[in-house]
Design a protein around this motif. Structure first.
Motif, PDB file in Angstrom:
ATOM      1  N   ALA A   6      22.879  45.476   1.468  1.00  0.00           N
ATOM      2  CA  ALA A   6      23.134  46.844   1.046  1.00  0.00           C
ATOM      3  C   ALA A   6      21.913  47.709   1.282  1.00  0.00           C
ATOM      4  CB  ALA A   6      23.518  46.859  -0.431  1.00  0.00           C
ATOM      5  N   GLU A   7      22.155  48.950   1.687  1.00  0.00           N
ATOM      6  CA  GLU A   7      21.058  49.869   1.970  1.00  0.00           C
ATOM      7  C   GLU A   7      21.340  51.228   1.353  1.00  0.00           C
ATOM      8  OE1 GLU A   7      19.588  48.273   6.361  1.00  0.00           O
ATOM      9  OE2 GLU A   7      20.738  50.105   6.190  1.00  0.00           O
ATOM     10  N   VAL A   8      20.263  51.994   1.174  1.00  0.00           N
ATOM     11  CA  VAL A   8      20.391  53.394   0.794  1.00  0.00           C
ATOM     12  C   VAL A   8      20.557  54.194   2.079  1.00  0.00           C
ATOM     13  CG1 VAL A   8      19.237  55.348  -0.269  1.00  0.00           C
ATOM     14  CG2 VAL A   8      18.975  53.056  -1.265  1.00  0.00           C
ATOM     15  N   ALA A   9      21.610  54.973   2.147  1.00  0.00           N
ATOM     16  CA  ALA A   9      21.888  55.748   3.349  1.00  0.00           C
ATOM     17  C   ALA A   9      21.461  57.192   3.143  1.00  0.00           C
ATOM     18  CB  ALA A   9      23.381  55.688   3.677  1.00  0.00           C
ATOM     19  N   GLN A  10      20.784  57.740   4.143  1.00  0.00           N
ATOM     20  CA  GLN A  10      20.387  59.138   4.104  1.00  0.00           C
ATOM     21  C   GLN A  10      20.785  59.801   5.410  1.00  0.00           C
ATOM     22  OE1 GLN A  10      16.042  58.464   2.283  1.00  0.00           O
ATOM     23  NE2 GLN A  10      16.642  60.641   2.337  1.00  0.00           N
ATOM     24  N   SER A  11      21.180  61.065   5.305  1.00  0.00           N
ATOM     25  CA  SER A  11      21.435  61.848   6.513  1.00  0.00           C
ATOM     26  C   SER A  11      21.113  63.306   6.272  1.00  0.00           C
ATOM     27  CB  SER A  11      22.899  61.688   6.952  1.00  0.00           C
ATOM     28  OG  SER A  11      23.756  62.277   5.998  1.00  0.00           O
ATOM     29  N   PRO A  12      20.709  64.018   7.349  1.00  0.00           N
ATOM     30  CA  PRO A  12      20.409  63.491   8.670  1.00  0.00           C
ATOM     31  C   PRO A  12      19.063  62.774   8.687  1.00  0.00           C
ATOM     32  CG  PRO A  12      19.854  65.808   8.568  1.00  0.00           C
ATOM     33  CD  PRO A  12      20.453  65.480   7.245  1.00  0.00           C
ATOM     34  N   ARG A  13      18.713  62.091   9.749  1.00  0.00           N
ATOM     35  CA  ARG A  13      17.392  61.482   9.883  1.00  0.00           C
ATOM     36  C   ARG A  13      16.334  62.531  10.198  1.00  0.00           C
ATOM     37  NH1 ARG A  13      16.036  56.410  11.213  1.00  0.00           N
ATOM     38  NH2 ARG A  13      13.983  57.208  10.679  1.00  0.00           N
ATOM     39  N   ALA A  62      20.290  71.127   3.702  1.00  0.00           N
ATOM     40  CA  ALA A  62      20.765  70.163   2.705  1.00  0.00           C
ATOM     41  C   ALA A  62      20.610  68.747   3.224  1.00  0.00           C
ATOM     42  CB  ALA A  62      22.225  70.440   2.353  1.00  0.00           C
ATOM     43  N   PHE A  63      20.298  67.855   2.320  1.00  0.00           N
ATOM     44  CA  PHE A  63      20.137  66.436   2.653  1.00  0.00           C
ATOM     45  C   PHE A  63      21.088  65.639   1.762  1.00  0.00           C
ATOM     46  CE2 PHE A  63      16.653  68.179   4.638  1.00  0.00           C
ATOM     47  CZ  PHE A  63      15.640  68.569   3.782  1.00  0.00           C
ATOM     48  N   TRP A  64      21.565  64.537   2.316  1.00  0.00           N
ATOM     49  CA  TRP A  64      22.539  63.717   1.598  1.00  0.00           C
ATOM     50  C   TRP A  64      22.016  62.294   1.428  1.00  0.00           C
ATOM     51  CZ3 TRP A  64      25.486  59.503   3.445  1.00  0.00           C
ATOM     52  CH2 TRP A  64      26.527  59.095   2.598  1.00  0.00           C
ATOM     53  N   GLY A 112      27.941  60.811 -10.107  1.00  0.00           N
ATOM     54  CA  GLY A 112      27.058  59.695 -10.396  1.00  0.00           C
ATOM     55  C   GLY A 112      26.946  58.690  -9.272  1.00  0.00           C
ATOM     56  N   VAL A 113      27.332  59.101  -8.080  1.00  0.00           N
ATOM     57  CA  VAL A 113      27.234  58.187  -6.945  1.00  0.00           C
ATOM     58  C   VAL A 113      26.292  58.802  -5.912  1.00  0.00           C
ATOM     59  CG1 VAL A 113      28.494  56.895  -5.185  1.00  0.00           C
ATOM     60  CG2 VAL A 113      29.545  57.328  -7.416  1.00  0.00           C
ATOM     61  N   ASP A 114      26.852  59.494  -4.909  1.00  0.00           N
ATOM     62  CA  ASP A 114      25.975  60.082  -3.905  1.00  0.00           C
ATOM     63  C   ASP A 114      25.366  61.387  -4.416  1.00  0.00           C
ATOM     64  OD1 ASP A 114      28.326  61.751  -1.689  1.00  0.00           O
ATOM     65  OD2 ASP A 114      28.465  61.266  -3.822  1.00  0.00           O
ATOM     66  N   SER A 115      24.350  61.846  -3.683  1.00  0.00           N
ATOM     67  CA  SER A 115      23.579  62.997  -4.154  1.00  0.00           C
ATOM     68  C   SER A 115      23.227  63.913  -2.993  1.00  0.00           C
ATOM     69  CB  SER A 115      22.288  62.519  -4.831  1.00  0.00           C
ATOM     70  OG  SER A 115      21.475  63.597  -5.232  1.00  0.00           O
ATOM     71  N   THR A 116      23.057  65.196  -3.312  1.00  0.00           N
ATOM     72  CA  THR A 116      22.653  66.189  -2.321  1.00  0.00           C
ATOM     73  C   THR A 116      21.441  66.941  -2.838  1.00  0.00           C
ATOM     74  OG1 THR A 116      24.938  66.472  -1.590  1.00  0.00           O
ATOM     75  CG2 THR A 116      23.368  68.196  -0.991  1.00  0.00           C
ATOM     76  N   LEU A 117      20.463  67.119  -1.965  1.00  0.00           N
ATOM     77  CA  LEU A 117      19.284  67.931  -2.249  1.00  0.00           C
ATOM     78  C   LEU A 117      19.336  69.145  -1.326  1.00  0.00           C
ATOM     79  CD1 LEU A 117      16.458  68.127  -3.703  1.00  0.00           C
ATOM     80  CD2 LEU A 117      15.516  67.015  -1.669  1.00  0.00           C
ATOM     81  N   LYS A 118      19.198  70.330  -1.905  1.00  0.00           N
ATOM     82  CA  LYS A 118      19.292  71.553  -1.115  1.00  0.00           C
ATOM     83  C   LYS A 118      18.022  72.391  -1.265  1.00  0.00           C
ATOM     84  CE  LYS A 118      24.323  71.892  -1.648  1.00  0.00           C
ATOM     85  NZ  LYS A 118      25.455  72.696  -2.176  1.00  0.00           N
ATOM     86  N   ILE A 119      17.677  73.042  -0.161  1.00  0.00           N
ATOM     87  CA  ILE A 119      16.559  73.992  -0.161  1.00  0.00           C
ATOM     88  C   ILE A 119      17.084  75.316   0.381  1.00  0.00           C
ATOM     89  CG2 ILE A 119      14.205  74.465   0.556  1.00  0.00           C
ATOM     90  CD1 ILE A 119      13.910  71.530   1.320  1.00  0.00           C
ATOM     91  N   GLN A 120      16.890  76.391  -0.416  1.00  0.00           N
ATOM     92  CA  GLN A 120      17.312  77.706   0.030  1.00  0.00           C
ATOM     93  C   GLN A 120      16.489  78.781  -0.654  1.00  0.00           C
ATOM     94  OE1 GLN A 120      21.465  78.675  -0.629  1.00  0.00           O
ATOM     95  NE2 GLN A 120      21.362  80.404   0.796  1.00  0.00           N
ATOM     96  N   PRO A 121      15.698  79.543   0.065  1.00  0.00           N
ATOM     97  CA  PRO A 121      15.448  79.449   1.500  1.00  0.00           C
ATOM     98  C   PRO A 121      14.320  78.484   1.813  1.00  0.00           C
ATOM     99  CG  PRO A 121      14.307  81.332   0.597  1.00  0.00           C
ATOM    100  CD  PRO A 121      15.027  80.681  -0.549  1.00  0.00           C
ATOM    101  N   ALA A 122      14.365  77.883   2.985  1.00  0.00           N
ATOM    102  CA  ALA A 122      13.297  76.984   3.391  1.00  0.00           C
ATOM    103  C   ALA A 122      12.040  77.762   3.754  1.00  0.00           C
ATOM    104  CB  ALA A 122      13.753  76.139   4.580  1.00  0.00           C
ATOM    105  N   THR A 144      14.658  61.646   5.484  1.00  0.00           N
ATOM    106  CA  THR A 144      14.989  62.769   6.363  1.00  0.00           C
ATOM    107  C   THR A 144      13.694  63.512   6.660  1.00  0.00           C
ATOM    108  OG1 THR A 144      17.222  63.063   5.476  1.00  0.00           O
ATOM    109  CG2 THR A 144      16.206  64.959   6.572  1.00  0.00           C
ATOM    110  N   ARG A 145      13.368  63.618   7.940  1.00  0.00           N
ATOM    111  CA  ARG A 145      12.170  64.341   8.350  1.00  0.00           C
ATOM    112  C   ARG A 145      12.563  65.794   8.581  1.00  0.00           C
ATOM    113  NH1 ARG A 145       6.990  63.838   8.038  1.00  0.00           N
ATOM    114  NH2 ARG A 145       7.040  61.727   8.858  1.00  0.00           N
TER     115      ARG A 145
END
Lengths: 114, 115
Positions: free
Chosen positions: B2-9, B20-22, B72-82, B110-111
């Motif tokens: 099992a792994e932690v999945a992130q997108s985009p890379r 936004a990052f997932w 309580g499962v997946d998560s999103t991080l958002k930046i506005q404005p960058a 995510t870079r």
């Protein structure tokens, strides 16, 4: 508050020689201590941890670390370094009293020369 | 395994835009962390979730950053404005319930580059 200090930005060692990466911590209550390694453009990989019990813990890839409560230290060691050990190493601390917040040190770059 | 999945890379965005990052943690892991890592430095905790609840967001710049974990499962991080200073690696990690003694598992990150 909790914190981790890694006093050396970089450690240089010749292949085959012993490697030590230093870490000291500050936390209220009993610490849970971790070492991670990071390769370029990758996430962090877990190496080993101290939770309780024996002060010398062994982990992946031949690494070990020694917990010293009186000196609040958790130094990472490897008896014989490999070129492939060259990477960025992070020490981290966690404690139940701080809600399992995981705090990292600034990192130490290890360069193993052939 | 099992792994932690992130997108985009990788993400390149212009300043003042939204991004936004997932993150999808390992199944069953109750604790989820978002970290920001500036090149060559240690990860800095932005936000920590326990299930869907925020337990620590003291270092999250709330004027521009937001994070959610609705079910309580997946998560999103958002930046506005960058902003240009937001250029960094954003790392997600997860741990099992009560995860003090269990190590956190990290995604590949995510870079973000803000131009």
């Amino acid at each position: 508050a909790q914190s981790v200090a890694q006093p050396e930005d970089q450690v240089n060692v010749a292949e085959g020689n012993p490697l030590t990466v230093k870490c000291t911590y500050s936390v209220s209550g009993n610490p849970y201590l971790f070492w991670y390694v990071q390769y370029p453009n990758r996430g962090l990989q877990f190496l080993l941890k101290y939770i309780t019990g024996d002060n010398l813990v062994k982990g992946s890839y031949g690494f070990e670390a020694e917990f010293n409560k009186s000196q609040t230290s958790f130094h990472l060691k490897k008896p014989s370094a490999l070129v492939s050990d060259s990477a960025l190493y992070f020490c981290a601390v966690r404690a139940l009293v701080t809600g399992n917040k995981l705090t990292f040190g600034g990192g130490t770059r290890v360069l193993v020369k052939p | 395994e099992a792994e932690v999945a992130q997108s985009p890379r990788y993400k390149i965005t212009e300043k003042s835009q939204a991004v936004a990052f997932w993150c999808d943690p390992i199944s069953g892991h109750a604790t989820l962390y978002w970290y920001r890592q500036i090149l060559g430095q240690g990860p800095e905790l932005l936000v920590q979730f326990q299930d869907e609840s925020v337990v620590d967001d003291s270092q999250l710049p709330k004027d521009r950053f937001s994070a959610e974990r609705l079910k309580g499962v997946d998560s999103t991080l958002k930046i506005q404005p960058a902003e240009l200073g937001d250029s960094a690696m954003y790392l997600c990690a997860s741990s099992p319930q009560g995860g003090g003694v269990t190590e956190a598992f990290f995604g590949q990150g995510t870079r973000l580059t803000v131009v």
